[in-house]
Structure formats: structure tokens, C-alpha cells
Design a protein around this motif. Sequence first.
Motif, PDB file in Angstrom:
ATOM      1  N   THR A   1      -1.840   2.961 -10.045  1.00 40.45           N
ATOM      2  CA  THR A   1      -0.829   2.249  -9.228  1.00 40.45           C
ATOM      3  C   THR A   1       0.413   3.029  -8.946  1.00 40.45           C
ATOM      4  O   THR A   1       0.863   3.880  -9.837  1.00 40.45           O
ATOM      5  N   PHE A   2       1.081   2.510  -8.055  1.00 43.47           N
ATOM      6  CA  PHE A   2       2.355   3.050  -7.603  1.00 43.47           C
ATOM      7  C   PHE A   2       3.613   2.105  -8.052  1.00 43.47           C
ATOM      8  O   PHE A   2       3.840   1.148  -7.249  1.00 43.47           O
ATOM      9  N   ASP A   3       4.104   2.231  -8.994  1.00 47.50           N
ATOM     10  CA  ASP A   3       5.371   1.276  -9.618  1.00 47.50           C
ATOM     11  C   ASP A   3       6.688   1.817  -9.016  1.00 47.50           C
ATOM     12  O   ASP A   3       7.305   2.779  -9.709  1.00 47.50           O
TER      13      ASP A   3
ATOM     14  N   GLY B   1       0.795  -0.571  -4.661  1.00 46.70           N
ATOM     15  CA  GLY B   1       2.216  -0.199  -5.170  1.00 46.70           C
ATOM     16  C   GLY B   1       2.982  -1.376  -5.009  1.00 46.70           C
ATOM     17  O   GLY B   1       2.452  -2.510  -4.435  1.00 46.70           O
ATOM     18  N   PHE B   2       4.098  -1.386  -5.761  1.00 48.24           N
ATOM     19  CA  PHE B   2       5.023  -2.689  -5.871  1.00 48.24           C
ATOM     20  C   PHE B   2       6.404  -2.004  -6.101  1.00 48.24           C
ATOM     21  O   PHE B   2       6.856  -1.038  -6.557  1.00 48.24           O
ATOM     22  N   LEU B   3       7.493  -2.920  -5.809  1.00 43.84           N
ATOM     23  CA  LEU B   3       8.753  -2.843  -5.953  1.00 43.84           C
ATOM     24  C   LEU B   3       9.403  -3.491  -7.217  1.00 43.84           C
ATOM     25  O   LEU B   3       9.226  -4.771  -7.096  1.00 43.84           O
ATOM     26  N   ASP B   4      10.079  -3.052  -8.145  1.00 42.58           N
ATOM     27  CA  ASP B   4       9.888  -3.653  -9.185  1.00 42.58           C
ATOM     28  C   ASP B   4      11.141  -3.209 -10.113  1.00 42.58           C
ATOM     29  O   ASP B   4      11.253  -2.261 -10.885  1.00 42.58           O
ATOM     30  N   THR B   5      12.480  -4.112  -9.982  1.00 43.85           N
ATOM     31  CA  THR B   5      13.583  -3.526 -10.829  1.00 43.85           C
ATOM     32  C   THR B   5      13.120  -3.693 -12.649  1.00 43.85           C
ATOM     33  O   THR B   5      14.107  -3.154 -13.228  1.00 43.85           O
ATOM     34  N   GLY B   6      12.387  -4.483 -12.693  1.00 44.58           N
ATOM     35  CA  GLY B   6      12.147  -4.537 -14.132  1.00 44.58           C
ATOM     36  C   GLY B   6      11.187  -3.249 -14.826  1.00 44.58           C
ATOM     37  O   GLY B   6      11.048  -3.336 -15.953  1.00 44.58           O
ATOM     38  N   SER B   7      10.935  -2.505 -13.853  1.00 44.93           N
ATOM     39  CA  SER B   7      10.441  -1.171 -14.348  1.00 44.93           C
ATOM     40  C   SER B   7      11.288  -0.138 -14.380  1.00 44.93           C
ATOM     41  O   SER B   7      12.222  -0.042 -13.349  1.00 44.93           O
ATOM     42  N   ASN B   8      11.398   0.555 -15.372  1.00 41.28           N
ATOM     43  CA  ASN B   8      12.653   1.312 -15.542  1.00 41.28           C
ATOM     44  C   ASN B   8      12.439   3.052 -15.037  1.00 41.28           C
ATOM     45  O   ASN B   8      13.130   3.604 -15.411  1.00 41.28           O
ATOM     46  N   ALA B   9      11.634   3.160 -14.237  1.00 37.54           N
ATOM     47  CA  ALA B   9      11.331   4.550 -13.725  1.00 37.54           C
ATOM     48  C   ALA B   9      10.460   4.564 -12.488  1.00 37.54           C
ATOM     49  O   ALA B   9       9.821   3.517 -12.347  1.00 37.54           O
ATOM     50  N   TYR B  10       9.916   5.616 -11.936  1.00 35.71           N
ATOM     51  CA  TYR B  10       8.949   5.680 -10.963  1.00 35.71           C
ATOM     52  C   TYR B  10       7.687   5.792 -11.928  1.00 35.71           C
ATOM     53  O   TYR B  10       7.479   6.997 -12.413  1.00 35.71           O
ATOM     54  N   PHE B  11       6.888   4.915 -12.092  1.00 39.42           N
ATOM     55  CA  PHE B  11       5.674   5.126 -12.564  1.00 39.42           C
ATOM     56  C   PHE B  11       4.542   5.201 -11.832  1.00 39.42           C
ATOM     57  O   PHE B  11       4.442   4.415 -11.067  1.00 39.42           O
ATOM     58  N   PHE B  12       3.740   6.348 -11.720  1.00 41.32           N
ATOM     59  CA  PHE B  12       2.866   6.765 -10.679  1.00 41.32           C
ATOM     60  C   PHE B  12       1.679   7.546 -11.155  1.00 41.32           C
ATOM     61  O   PHE B  12       1.969   8.643 -11.796  1.00 41.32           O
ATOM     62  N   LEU B  13       0.660   6.967 -11.168  1.00 41.16           N
ATOM     63  CA  LEU B  13      -0.777   7.618 -11.394  1.00 41.16           C
ATOM     64  C   LEU B  13      -0.991   8.400 -12.835  1.00 41.16           C
ATOM     65  O   LEU B  13      -0.257   7.949 -13.963  1.00 41.16           O
TER      66      LEU B  13
ATOM     67  N   GLN C   1       0.894  -1.169  -0.159  1.00 38.35           N
ATOM     68  CA  GLN C   1      -0.029   0.062   0.004  1.00 38.35           C
ATOM     69  C   GLN C   1       0.870   1.256  -0.084  1.00 38.35           C
ATOM     70  O   GLN C   1       1.787   1.421   0.792  1.00 38.35           O
ATOM     71  N   THR C   2       0.589   2.146  -0.998  1.00 38.43           N
ATOM     72  CA  THR C   2       1.122   3.534  -0.935  1.00 38.43           C
ATOM     73  C   THR C   2       0.251   4.704  -0.875  1.00 38.43           C
ATOM     74  O   THR C   2      -0.844   4.587  -1.467  1.00 38.43           O
ATOM     75  N   THR C   3       0.574   5.504  -0.087  1.00 38.08           N
ATOM     76  CA  THR C   3      -0.209   6.679   0.234  1.00 38.08           C
ATOM     77  C   THR C   3       0.460   7.970  -0.443  1.00 38.08           C
ATOM     78  O   THR C   3       1.814   8.300  -0.135  1.00 38.08           O
TER      79      THR C   3
ATOM     80  N   PHE D   1      -0.573  -9.414 -12.261  1.00 36.95           N
ATOM     81  CA  PHE D   1      -1.353  -8.239 -11.881  1.00 36.95           C
ATOM     82  C   PHE D   1      -1.250  -7.142 -12.861  1.00 36.95           C
ATOM     83  O   PHE D   1      -0.119  -6.342 -12.767  1.00 36.95           O
ATOM     84  N   ALA D   2      -1.854  -7.323 -14.197  1.00 38.75           N
ATOM     85  CA  ALA D   2      -1.851  -6.032 -14.942  1.00 38.75           C
ATOM     86  C   ALA D   2      -3.005  -5.048 -14.839  1.00 38.75           C
ATOM     87  O   ALA D   2      -3.852  -5.486 -14.233  1.00 38.75           O
ATOM     88  N   VAL D   3      -2.770  -3.794 -14.883  1.00 34.67           N
ATOM     89  CA  VAL D   3      -3.551  -2.869 -14.626  1.00 34.67           C
ATOM     90  C   VAL D   3      -3.534  -1.994 -15.759  1.00 34.67           C
ATOM     91  O   VAL D   3      -2.849  -1.436 -16.448  1.00 34.67           O
ATOM     92  N   GLY D   4      -4.762  -1.991 -16.307  1.00 38.15           N
ATOM     93  CA  GLY D   4      -4.966  -1.120 -17.587  1.00 38.15           C
ATOM     94  C   GLY D   4      -6.175  -0.152 -17.929  1.00 38.15           C
ATOM     95  O   GLY D   4      -7.201  -0.454 -17.150  1.00 38.15           O
ATOM     96  N   ARG D   5      -6.078   0.719 -18.755  1.00 30.97           N
ATOM     97  CA  ARG D   5      -7.109   1.540 -19.281  1.00 30.97           C
ATOM     98  C   ARG D   5      -7.061   1.926 -20.651  1.00 30.97           C
ATOM     99  O   ARG D   5      -5.911   2.277 -20.835  1.00 30.97           O
TER     100      ARG D   5
END
Lengths: 396, 157
Positions: free
Chosen positions: A364-366, A284-296, A274-276, B136-140
Motif C-alpha cells: 500500500t501507499f501510506d 493509497g491513503f492520506l494519514d497524519t497518524g502515519s509518521n513517514a511516507y510508507f510505501f511498498l 488509488q496510487t500509481t 483496513f489493516a494490511v499485513g504480511r
Amino acid sequence: MRCASVVVGALVALLSAGLLSCGGGGQSSSEIAAKNAQTVTVTGGPDNNYANGLFTTVKVCAPGTSNCQSVPNVLVDTGSFGLRLLASSLGTLSGSLPKQTAGSNTVFECGQFVDSVVWGPVVSADVTLSNQTASSVPVQIIDASSVPIPAACKAIGPSEEDVTSLGANGILGVGFFISDCGNACTASSTANPGFYYGCAVTSCSVISEAVNQQVQNPVALLPKNNNGIMIQLPAAANSSPAMSGWLIVGIGTAKNNSPGSAQVFAPDQFGNLQTTFKGNLYAGFLDTGSNAYFFLDSKTTGIPNCSSSEKGFYCPSSPVNLSATNTSSQGSSTVNFTIVSASQLFSSGGDAVFPTLGGPNPVTFDWGLPFFFGRNVFVAIEGRQTPLGAGPFWAY
Amino acid sequence: MWNQLACRCLKPYIVVSLLVPALVAVPAFCVLGQDVSSVASDQAHMKASVRVLVTSSYAIHEMSMAGGTTVRQFASPAGTVFAVTWQGFSPDLQQLLGEYFDEYLAAASSPHARRGRGVYVDTGDLVVETGGHMRFAVGRAYLRSKVPQGVDVNALR
């Protein structure tokens, strides 16, 4: 801070000890480069165009033999589960890895990522990571040339079949689940998400697949140091051409992987914490496979989206300092981060490390790779005991 | 009777919140951009329960599917599906996006804007955003031209 040149693919502890890690947890290189660690690097990848890509070398062998291939430029991914390698990266070994069968059919997989699918046979291989070897691991070979991708798989998203589309030679999924699909793929074929297929020559249909037959996180099958991993990357305030750090297997099993006072974040049934942010709660989740802060999104964050060639990232006119709070049963942890315009970051060329790269992500908060800079992050495998309790969890 | 309710809006529009559960053995997928009465069913994939939630701005046709995946299709008061969201295992996007799937594929397959994991496609009218991780894919996805006035697309999930 001096950084020695990166020697990618050094598997021998002696060679690894010669590397300087640029910062990181206060341990000397010789302490870190013990028998359960291997180098990971942030570089542009095999096509020299990846931003914040975390790469390593994985050795695979035909089970019980010394017929092996070391594959460099494999993406280290805490957001997926299981090892997948391009057939082209395996060379002649590809044909020597025994294929999994279901009755008289060969098992193929439609590996499903958020934005793509990867297709190819499920095979058995010995996998060596951090100087430890897991035997007879179910691994996916990415190969769309021999058996065509079924329509139902193609309907999910674009298929990544080569280095150009994948940006890597393969994906090493070292997240907290053991099998890639889990219980959902054990359901009868009409009720499961369709990862696994039984193929008779080129005709394939969805099958149910037992979890211990599914493609697995190789760390889970190591003889020891198999309760999870630790990713250690140095802190970075600014963009740079490269970064070097460590993938250490085991949590609390050796001198170099003690979790200390790291705080535990256990996932819900979807694999999220959970991320506020600005008073609202998100997955939210922690992911080395995502290459940036991806949020909202741009409206919620107040940060403009980039136009044209940097679409998919944020482009604030000046750097934005933000904070969000991850919550666990043990308490909460506020994360401060900065977002700089992607068009500015990419304009200089030659960099591969971008600590301040951000972009939108639906609801989501990636916490992608920049989150890992300057932290020791532990990923504990489901059901495995650690000094912090049983997995699954992240801890940092 | 319930089959017919699966993908149909109430006309004229009722300005009331109304939850109409409808269990269907062969449920129908509405298709992005099409009228809600368009039926594009895929018997092999779908054994989903469907429910319809009507608000003052749009109707949500929600489907719960294999492995815990949820798909929601948003229909305007005129009965056009202007957006679709999903969460869980990846759904059959070709079916959900209909004629827009090829456009999505082309944009998603083109050389990365260096973006790793998740897609952000914006072709002017079609917007597709995805994120998440394995399982868990989220899409729009939505069509700008069909979004009803006053609807905030970022609130659609």
C-alpha cells in the motif's frame, strides 16, 4: 521565515492570533485563528522521541458541566475515527465521565489499530475542538487497570496502555468515517470484528454495537462546522525541531476553510484511494497518524531497508527523488517526494520534523505526515455536504 | 469431507492451477511454520468460507471472515505454511502466528524505532510487516527459513 515560539494548548482565539504560522496558505494569522481553528504542532511529543508526530490539545468535560480537563499532546490522526485518551491524562475527570452501558453491563472497547490495540471503557464527554463543542460524544478512555484485557483482544496485537507505548496522551481520530468500526460491529457477536465488549465486573464478551453508540469522530457531532476538517501545515524541505500549523473544523463554512480548487479523492469501500507508482496500481491513503511516507518494499522501490536501530525505514545511500500519481474521478495528481536515509536524518538528534522520512509498507501507499507539509488537506465526513460535494473524501 | 479439505495440501504436488472451493462450518486455521494439516480452530471467531488455490510454487488457503477480512496462508510444496497475509479488520494474530506470536509481540512492543503506525519486525527468521489505517489493516508475516526457493515474498499479498 521567522517562527514565533509555539504556545501549545492555546484555546483562546486572541492568544492564537499571536502565533506566527510559518508559511502555509497565504492567510494571515488573524484570519486563520478564527473561531473554528486550533493550533497543531509537530514535536517530539510527551516523551520527546516521536518523529513526525502531529499533536494538539483537546478539552473534555463531563457532559453539561464545567468539570473539564485540557489534555495536551493528543495525536491528530486522519487515519482513525474517534477520540481516545489515557485515563492518566484525564486525572480526576476520568471517574466523572458517565460510562456507556449495555443492559446491566458496562461497555468497553478493544480499539483496533494496525499495529496495536487500546483497551478501556466507552464514556460520554463534551469535547471542545477549535473553539467548538460537541456534546455527549462517545469517547474511549484508555485504561487497562480496572478490567483486564480479554484474551481475544490481546490476540490482535500489543496493547498500548501508557504514554511510553502510545507516544502520546491520546489519539484524536478525525478521518472521514463517523464511527470507528461502522456496520461491521453491528453484526451479531460471532460475526463482528470485536471492537465492543459488554463487561460484568471483569468478565467481558463481544457485543454488537449500534453505530451511533460507537466511539465517534467528535467533528461529526459539532453543532456546526461539522462536515469535515482542514489540516494546514507549512512547507518544509529539511528536518527541523518543530513545526506549527492549524486544525480547522468545517469545509467551506468560514473564511478560513474554503476548498477553492482542491481536487477530490473519494475512497473505495475500504477507505482507500488509488496510487500509481512505476506503472503499477496500489491502494493509497492520506494519514497524519502515519509518521513517514510508507510505501511498498525494498525490491519494488529499489531503496534499501535500514538495518538495526532504524529498521522499519528506508536508508538510501543518497537522497532519492520519486513521484507517484493519485487518481480520482476528477483527474489525477502527481506527487513528487524525496526520501533521505533515516539513519542520517536521526543522527543529529533534536529534530522532530522529517519531510524526507520513508519506509516500507506492505503493498500500500501510506501518504503519512510529510505529505501534509505545504498543503491544505481537507477531510470530508461521510454523508456531509461540502462545496466540493458530499463526503467521504480527501481533497487537496 | 469438506472439513478435511480445509487445511490440507494435495500430495504429490499438482502443477496446475486449480480452484477448489470448500465451504466449512468449522474452518481450520493453518499455523505459521506448521504443517498444513495442523488444525488450530477457534469456533468463537471463525465462521469463514475457505478456498484453496494451488499454483506451481505454493498453495494458498484463503479465508474470508467477519467484516470482510481476508486471510491467506501460503503453504510450500512440502506442506509447510511459510507465510500468511491479511487485509481488512485485524485478524487473530496469535492464532495465525502460533508459536511466533510471542516473538512478534516482544519485537512490536519494544521501544519504537520512531516508527508511527504499522509494524516492521525482523528477528532474522520471522518478518512481520503491517500497514493501513483503522478498518483496513494490511499485513504480511513469513519465515525466511521456510520460504520456497524462487518465491518473491514481496509479491505475497
